[in-house]
Design a protein around this motif. Structure first.
Motif, short mmCIF file in Angstrom:
data_model
loop_
_atom_site.label_atom_id
_atom_site.label_comp_id
_atom_site.label_asym_id
_atom_site.label_seq_id
_atom_site.Cartn_x
_atom_site.Cartn_y
_atom_site.Cartn_z
N LYS B 2 0.86 -1.20 0.00
CA LYS B 2 0.00 0.00 0.00
C LYS B 2 0.89 1.24 0.00
N ILE B 3 0.67 2.08 -0.93
CA ILE B 3 1.53 3.26 -1.08
C ILE B 3 0.65 4.50 -1.06
N PRO B 4 0.68 5.25 0.02
CA PRO B 4 -0.15 6.47 0.05
C PRO B 4 0.51 7.58 -0.76
N ILE B 12 -4.79 9.34 -1.77
CA ILE B 12 -5.28 7.97 -2.03
C ILE B 12 -4.18 7.00 -1.69
N VAL B 13 -4.55 5.74 -1.63
CA VAL B 13 -3.57 4.68 -1.37
C VAL B 13 -3.51 3.80 -2.60
N LEU B 14 -2.35 3.69 -3.17
CA LEU B 14 -2.17 2.85 -4.36
C LEU B 14 -1.79 1.45 -3.93
N VAL B 24 2.43 2.40 -15.19
CA VAL B 24 1.48 1.28 -15.21
C VAL B 24 0.41 1.48 -14.15
N VAL B 25 0.86 1.92 -13.00
CA VAL B 25 -0.08 2.09 -11.88
C VAL B 25 -1.08 3.21 -12.18
N LEU B 26 -0.60 4.29 -12.76
CA LEU B 26 -1.50 5.41 -13.07
C LEU B 26 -2.51 5.01 -14.14
N ARG B 27 -2.07 4.24 -15.12
CA ARG B 27 -3.01 3.82 -16.15
C ARG B 27 -4.04 2.84 -15.57
N ARG B 28 -3.61 2.08 -14.57
CA ARG B 28 -4.55 1.19 -13.91
C ARG B 28 -5.60 2.00 -13.15
#
Lengths: 796, 163, 278
Positions: B2-4, B12-14, B24-28
């Motif tokens: 979990k990455i805030p 938000i928490v990614l 990749v995470v942003l596109r998700r």
């Protein structure tokens, strides 16, 4: 950004196509599956099975046997499989598609796919590997009797991939006797194994005509009697790096309807191919064309195959499937530009006039390439450039190889030919004593209709004046003479003085850009423009979406002709089912033809306006007479609807410390007819220069702050100028380097150490020459001394 | 893991593997203005603002951006300076192709926020390595200059401002 | 903990960093991650640690924290930092990459990946100017502080953390930096050359010559030979120095594994730089 909900009312849609302003890779759908292609880990061989031992629920693997319709797609040069049926044609050939709900999991599973090769073909591959790479290869252990050890097979087949970059999928190769899993049989036709897939040759000129005695002199006689004969070979594999959206598709079945979101450039082709592969009625295929960013030939035709791959998975799973190529796949399989080799032999008379040109063109087309014939034809047409040899013989061959299809931007299809012929002219200039500008003016086609024996007719307006303009603006003659003198002096001096004076060179090149090619074998020249003057006085242009620059030009053209404000002009890209654009998108983006047709439509509206009832629709297309100006049978006539012409000059200076070049200046003069928007034209040309500079040296983007672009004044119709710079700049660059270095640069692209290696080779060669001269002189002296001694001994 | 983070001004928490690239995470997260380009940080297609500075998200492991402020182009469009940039580009005749928008716009933003009146050398050093396939450098430089003018017009003139 | 057991630790102070370094084995410290493509199972980001992400300019030197980004270094300005360092910074990638890349990562990056992959060391761009400037590195753990001259730096020892890079800001009459090789990537053809020289009353009082990429070359012996020479240097002296460098280069460098162009470039650049002294 965009979650697409499949339209429940698709059955009632009358439009089979629509143009989305999005990128397909940004689109998602509910319950969508992600796909990844399973690729061959070897260049050649026969695969007997592909499997995964333990696919989780919701993950599926589909191969050739799962294609609902025909796995083999017809192209002008033979059948191309959606998935390989076992006989591998090139490294990375698609074998299947793996799909699942989690994209990361799909790629993880991809690396676990097991691919089984037929061991007999491994041995034959090893042999071909050995021949190709000239290194000893372990022979297959136990190949004479019992079956080989599996671990040894793994080692050997790992060695097979030494020549290829590793893929993300690790393939496990093992022998599998009596495989009962997916057994892929070889159904490919025999002619797939022939290496020549296309050929074109022409011979024209008085030497091919029988003389009074019925003897055909032939080209050899011309070369034997010429004042100068120049030979050279030129290699071009220029490719502009472009980081745009990779190719792919999203496919979804909804009842009988197949919907495809993809950046297709060829709507009619993708529909036909999908219909064949998926056994779906073409009327039930809805194409949602998304933004296109790549324009290579592979992106035009192979996109249809990619769509079939995704659609196969969608067909079986009943879910939407999204297949997006990775950057690595895009570069290796969609944008590969294989080298084109062109050999020139030219005969000149004493005045520098070209008496004969013999050209051989070899094109590595890759494993399959529907555009191979077209590429060859265009190379042949451009092989003699804008010049008028008295006799010409051109032979062009496209070879099949175990590589992915070679991809060339359709706008740059003949760039390699210009690179070769312009460099050849430079060599001719050195030998004949004429400057590069003079040799070109002596031989260039004139616009007075004097076409001599050339089978191809181009309309090039005022070429000599254009060259003169370039020479003036770049100060070419003075610089050329000065650098040439430096080079000559340098060649006579010692190695230590190599870097005393700046190493500079200047090159000049000419080229044309032909648009609206009449001789395409893939599609006919059916460009059509339809325009409607509406009741409210606005004008609608019925056309697929075009670039913003072309839209601006069309708005201004219409506004000027019909005296309506530019805001009243709009482009309508909705097509009814029977009006689907038949040609590839790059054809519609052809500013010259489409703008000419647009003008004709506007002129027709002007004539009819007063009498006709609004809305008034007018349609114009290329006339039959225009199309007939090109004779496909004899491969002669006027190949293009219009031609623009340019000349370019590049000046370089070599850094003697780092062996790198620095571009001191670039000058380009263009005759593109009437310039409809000066700002757009200059911006287009400068962008093209930027792209060329980014492709001349691998992994290096050369810059130049001294760029001059000029346009000749002309009232002729506007012609395509977007890619003219590609025809002139590469050759001018290599000529400049050749002059600066004192040795011929005949290959593009270069590497950062290419010039150093050439200098080393040149130095070694000169040392060898000096050594051989010294040795010869010593031998001569010895002989002399012996002779002198003899009389003495005789006297004594 | 979990990455805030503070993403587009929202905490938000990614949920992501730390080594996954931020792109990749942003596109998700359905932030599609961040495009997949070269993967090496050179093309600019994947540019985002990280703590106020444009960075290539394709090179950043998401584990590194904990508690950082990330702004993507979608949210940047709400900033007044975005309008300055777009109007400047329009005035220069730049037609954004759509794929490299983030790179062009954030590059312009960096110039506008670093220099009050950028000179030619500063301008070209900012855009020189930026290899865009749809706009030549001179036109892009002109667009940025027009954007500077638009920004000055919007903000009013600043007297005695140091460069 | 993540499903692949990959973890990125966060530190807010230098003490946190020491704690993690001591308690977690095989910990990789992350800079901007612009060079490394993958990260290790356990890594630590030092992005926002004030002690490591700041720099301090003094009269005779600048102290950079390893987490200072290259853009921040450039913002100091060419006039206020060594010219060769500034010129080297400008050759690195693009402005957006420089917003992310850190000084510490540039110094340690090539070394780290080389150690892990077992390949020869590829020094990154800033190695050469720091070598020529005789920068000094501060390596610390919880109990000890070591100061290592850059010429003796071979990687951060286990248990230690690079905490400071001290760069002298002496005035040099001649400062030349050149980067060779492709500009878009780091490859076996990539290297940097730095030359610094100072003179007084036509006598060469100080000189530094450094060349690094896949190899590292700096020879005090060569430099000492030149120091004290009267200017202008004769052609014979220059040739002698170049020949000497040729020999020293061959002794230092494994020429089988390096591209021959690098040697030629080094010798040419050296000759050119020495000629500037005339």
């Amino acid at each position: 950004m965009k979650n697409i909900v499949p339209d429940a009312k698709q059955k009632k849609q009358s439009t089979k196509i629509s143009f989305q302003g999005d990128f397909y890779s940004d689109l998602t759908m509910d319950n969508m599956l992600y796909g990844a292609i399973v690729r061959s880990p070897a260049k050649t061989g026969i695969i007997t099975s592909i499997s995964h031992g333990n696919l989780p629920d919701g993950y599926y693997l589909f191969t050739a046997r799962d294609v609902p319709g025909s796995n083999l797609i017809d192209t002008p040069l033979g059948k191309v499989p959606v998935f390989s049926e076992g006989n591998i044609s090139y490294f990375g050939e698609p074998l299947g598609i793996l799909v699942g709900p989690d994209e990361d999991k799909v790629y993880e599973l991809l690396s676990e796919i097991e691919i089984v090769f037929d061991t007999n073909t491994i041995e034959s591959y090893l042999k071909s590997f050995e021949e190709e790479y000239k290194r000893p290869v372990l022979s297959l252990p136990g190949s004479n009797d019992s079956r080989p050890n599996a671990a040894e097979i793994v080692e050997i087949t790992k060695a097979m991939n030494l020549d290829a970059a590793p893929l993300s999928a690790d393939s496990i190769v093992r022998e599998h006797e009596n495989a009962e899993k997916y057994s892929l049989s070889n159904k490919l036709e025999q002619d797939m194994f022939s290496s020549v897939i296309a050929h074109r040759s022409i011979e024209k000129g008085p030497c091919f005509v029988a003389d009074g005695n019925g003897v055909v002199p032939g080209l050899k006689s011309v070369f034997n009697n010429a004042s100068f004969v120049v030979e050279g070979s030129w290699f071009d594999a220029l490719h502009t790096p472009a980081y745009t959206e990779p190719n792919g598709a999203i496919c979804t079945f909804s009842g009988e309807y197949l919907t495809v979101y993809t950046p297709t450039q060829w709507l009619s082709n993708i529909r036909q191919v999908l219909s064949t592969a998926l056994a779906v009625n073409p009327e039930k295929i809805l194409i949602k064309k998304t933004n296109t960013t790549n324009h290579g030939t592979n992106s035009i035709w192979y996109n249809s195959i990619i769509a079939c791959q995704a659609a196969t998975a969608a067909f079986h799973t009943g879910k939407s499937v999204k297949l997006v190529y990775s950057r690595d796949e895009q570069e290796k399989f969609m944008e590969t530009m294989l080298p084109i080799t062109i050999a020139h032999k030219t005969a000149l008379d004493a005045s520098g006039k070209i008496l004969a040109m013999q050209v051989n063109i070899d094109l590595d087309a890759g494993s399959s390439n529907p555009f191979a014939q077209e590429i060859l034809d265009r190379l042949v047409i451009a092989s003699c450039g804008c010049y008028n040899p008295l006799n010409m013989s051109v032979s062009a061959t496209a070879f099949r190889s175990a590589n992915p299809s070679s991809s060339i931007d359709l706008q740059l299809i003949d760039t390699a030919a210009f690179f070769a012929v312009e460099n050849q002219l430079n060599e001719i200039s050195l030998l004949s004593g004429l400057t590069p500008a003079e040799i070109r003016k002596v031989n260039i086609m004139q616009s007075n209709g004097d076409r001599c024996s050339m089978p191809f007719a181009f309309t090039i307006e005022k070429p000599s004046e254009l060259i003169d303009a370039l020479v003036k603006v770049s100060d070419f003659n003075r610089k050329y003479a000065s650098y040439h003198l430096d080079a000559v002096l340098r060649s006579t001096q010692s190695e230590a003085s190599l870097f005393e004076a700046p190493l500079r060179g200047i090159g000049l090149s000419c080229g044309f850009e032909g648009s609206g090619y009449y001789g395409s074998g893939i599609y006919s020249s059916d460009e059509t423009m339809e325009v409607t003057l509406e009741t409210d006085g606005t004008l609608t242009i019925h056309s697929p979406p075009t670039s913003a620059s072309i839209k601006e030009i069309w708005e201004q053209t219409v506004s000027k002709l019909l005296n309506i404000p530019p805001e009243s002009v709009r482009i309508n890209s909705e097509f009814d089912s029977h009006e689907e654009p038949f040609l590839p998108e790059s054809i519609y983006c052809n500013i010259s033809i489409m703008t000419v047709l647009l003008k004709k439509c506007c002129e027709s509206i002007l004539r009819k306006r007063s009498d006709a009832v609004l809305p008034l629709t007018v349609k114009k297309s290329i006339t039959a007479a225009q199309k007939m100006s090109w004779n496909s049978e004899t491969f002669s006539g006027t190949p293009f609807h219009s031609t623009s012409f340019a000349s370019g000059c590049v000046e370089v200076e070599l850094d003697p410390c780092t062996f790198r070049e620095h571009i001191r200046g670039i000058w380009v003069v263009i005759n593109g007819g009437q310039i409809l928007s000066a700002r757009a034209a200059e911006s287009t040309v400068k962008l093209c220069i930027q792209k060329v500079l980014a492709s001349l040296v691998c992994e290096e983007a050369i810059s130049c702050s001294n760029i001059h672009v000029s346009f000749m004044q002309s009232e002729s119709d506007a012609t395509q100028i977007g890619e003219l710079v590609y025809q002139v700049l590469p050759a001018a660059y290599t000529q400049a380097l050749t002059q600066a270095l004192g040795c011929t640069i005949n290959t593009l692209p270069l590497r950062t150490d290419t010039l150093y290696n050439r200098i080393c080779d040149k130095t070694a060669l000169e040392k060898a020459r000096i050594l051989s001269k010294t040795t010869a002189k010593r031998a001569e002296d010895l002989d002399k001394n012996e002779f002198e001694l003899q009389p003495v001994s005789k006297r004594s | 893991m979990k990455i805030p983070v503070i993403l587009n001004q929202k905490k938000i928490v990614l949920e992501a593997e730390p080594s996954e690239k931020l792109l990749v995470v942003l596109r998700r997260e359905k932030l599609y203005s961040v495009k997949c380009g070269c993967g090496k940080g050179l093309c600019g297609d994947c540019t985002v603002l990280l703590d106020g500075h444009p960075v290539p998200s394709c090179t950043i492991p998401v584990g590194m951006v904990r508690d950082c402020k990330i702004i993507t182009l979608e949210f940047f469009q709400t900033f007044p300076i975005y309008s300055d940039i777009i109007s400047g580009f329009a005035q220069a005749g730049i037609h954004l192709c759509g794929y490299c928008n983030a790179g062009k716009i954030f590059t312009a933003y960096e110039v506008l926020s670093t220099y009050y009146r950028p000179d030619r050398e500063q301008l070209y050093s900012a855009i020189n390595m930026f290899d865009c396939c749809c706009t030549d450098r001179d036109t892009l430089a002109n667009g940025i200059l027009y954007a500077v003018a638009a920004k000055h017009t919007r903000e009013g003139r600043h007297k005695n401002v140091k460069k | 903990m993540s499903k692949n057991n990959q973890t990125v630790f966060i530190a807010k102070t230098l003490s946190d960093v020491f704690y993690h370094v001591n308690s977690v084995s095989g910990l990789q410290i992350l800079g901007g991650c612009t060079y490394e493509d993958t990260i290790e199972e356990k890594s630590l980001t030092v992005r926002n640690i004030p002690e490591l992400a700041s720099f301090e300019k003094r009269e005779r030197y600048i102290d950079f924290g390893p987490a200072v980004t290259l853009s921040e270094m450039l913002s100091i300005g060419r006039n206020k930092m060594p010219a060769i360092l500034y010129d080297a910074l400008l050759t690195i990638a693009t402005p957006s990459v420089r917003n992310l890349a850190t000084l510490g990562g540039n110094i340690c990056g090539g070394t780290y990946s080389a150690q892990n992959s077992g390949q020869g060391t590829q020094k990154l761009t800033l190695f050469v100017p720091l070598l020529a400037l005789d920068a000094r590195l501060e390596l610390r753990n919880q109990n000890e502080t070591r100061y290592v001259p850059f010429s003796k730096f071979n990687g951060v020892p286990t248990g230690f953390v690079l905490t400071k890079i001290r760069v002298p800001v002496d005035e040099w009459e001649i400062a030349i930096y050149r980067r060779v090789g492709p500009s878009n990537i780091i490859s076996p053809l990539s290297a940097g050359f730095a030359f610094l020289a100072d003179t007084q009353k036509n006598i060469l009082t100080n000189i530094r010559i450094a060349f690094a990429g896949p190899i590292v070359f700096r020879s005090q012996e060569l430099e000492n030979k030149v120091i004290g020479t009267r200017l202008p240097l004769s052609e014979r002296t220059i040739q002698m120095l170049v020949d000497e460098s040729d020999t020293l280069y061959d002794e230092t460098v494994d020429s089988k594994n390096t591209k021959p162009i690098l040697k030629a470039q080094f010798l040419n650049l050296l000759r050119y730089s020495l000629e500037q002294l005339t």
